[in-house]
Design an enzyme around this catalytic site. Structure first.
Site, short mmCIF file in Angstrom:
data_model
loop_
_atom_site.label_atom_id
_atom_site.label_comp_id
_atom_site.label_asym_id
_atom_site.label_seq_id
_atom_site.Cartn_x
_atom_site.Cartn_y
_atom_site.Cartn_z
CG HIS A 42 11.27 -43.15 11.89
ND1 HIS A 42 12.31 -42.60 11.20
CD2 HIS A 42 11.53 -42.93 13.20
CE1 HIS A 42 13.17 -42.05 12.05
NE2 HIS A 42 12.71 -42.24 13.28
CD GLU A 124 11.45 -46.85 11.52
OE1 GLU A 124 10.52 -46.74 10.69
OE2 GLU A 124 12.62 -46.46 11.29
CG HIS A 160 12.85 -40.01 9.23
ND1 HIS A 160 13.26 -41.20 8.69
CD2 HIS A 160 13.98 -39.34 9.56
CE1 HIS A 160 14.59 -41.24 8.69
NE2 HIS A 160 15.05 -40.13 9.20
CG ASP A 170 9.99 -42.10 7.12
OD1 ASP A 170 10.91 -41.45 6.58
OD2 ASP A 170 10.14 -42.69 8.20
#
Length: 195
Positions: A42, A124, A160, A170
């Site tokens: 992400h 992330e 994602h 993303d």
């Protein structure tokens, strides 16, 4: 040292030794039959485009001040988490044990299965969807993915945008999947088709 012993040094109940731990309350048990075979990449920054603010860590620990920035109002009440967060400088944070189900994917489907939170690990990267990422982030991402590959039966890596097409974009066009594939030495079939 055997492979199993090496894994024991790196992992303790799903927590990675070389990550900075900050527990999130936003997680739950994985379904009994789930197999952790997917890594989802992400991107996030809070506020969007601002880096190093500490706001991502606050979001994942339910301590974000909703009134600190107008954008935060759109996030009010959400309970989100990811297993890992990699800052622009390459610092690695962990919020949820990889043995548990973090809340990062939302409505999702990939490799013929829905509810990707059930059998994936979310990572992330601090950044904007579509934007470029730092060399230090790729180095840390390669390191944590290698550690995950040695400890879990990971067979797929996706963004994602690939597990929630049309809803999420993303990490986006700025993320270099070819670079990650080369760094990990994995076959193309482990990655989404990149145009």
């Amino acid at each position: 040292m055997s492979r199993h012993e090496a894994a024991q040094v790196l992992w303790r109940q799903g927590w990675y030794r070389y990550a900075r731990s900050l527990g999130s309350p936003n997680f739950g048990p994985r379904p009994t039959a789930s197999v952790i075979d997917l890594i989802v990449v992400h991107s996030i920054s809070l506020p969007p485009g601002e880096f190093g603010t500490g706001q991502v860590q606050r979001l994942f620990t339910n301590t974000l001040d909703w009134d600190a920035h107008p954008y935060f109002e759109s996030l009010r009440g959400l309970q989100l988490s990811s297993h890992f967060f990699i800052t622009r400088s390459g610092e690695l944070w962990q919020f949820v044990s990889c043995d548990e189900r973090a809340w990062h994917a939302g409505g999702s489907s990939y490799r013929g299965r829905s509810n990707c939170n059930d059998d994936s690990i979310g990572i992330e990267l601090e950044g904007l969807e579509g934007g470029l990422f730092e060399a230090a982030q790729y180095e840390t991402l390669t390191s944590i993915c290698s550690a995950l590959l040695s400890h879990y039966p990971v067979a797929h890596l996706a963004g994602h945008e690939h597990i929630a097409p049309g809803r999420k974009q993303d990490p986006g066009a700025g993320f270099d999947w070819t670079r990650l594939q080369a760094s990990l030495g994995l076959p193309a079939k482990c990655f989404p088709e990149i145009s």
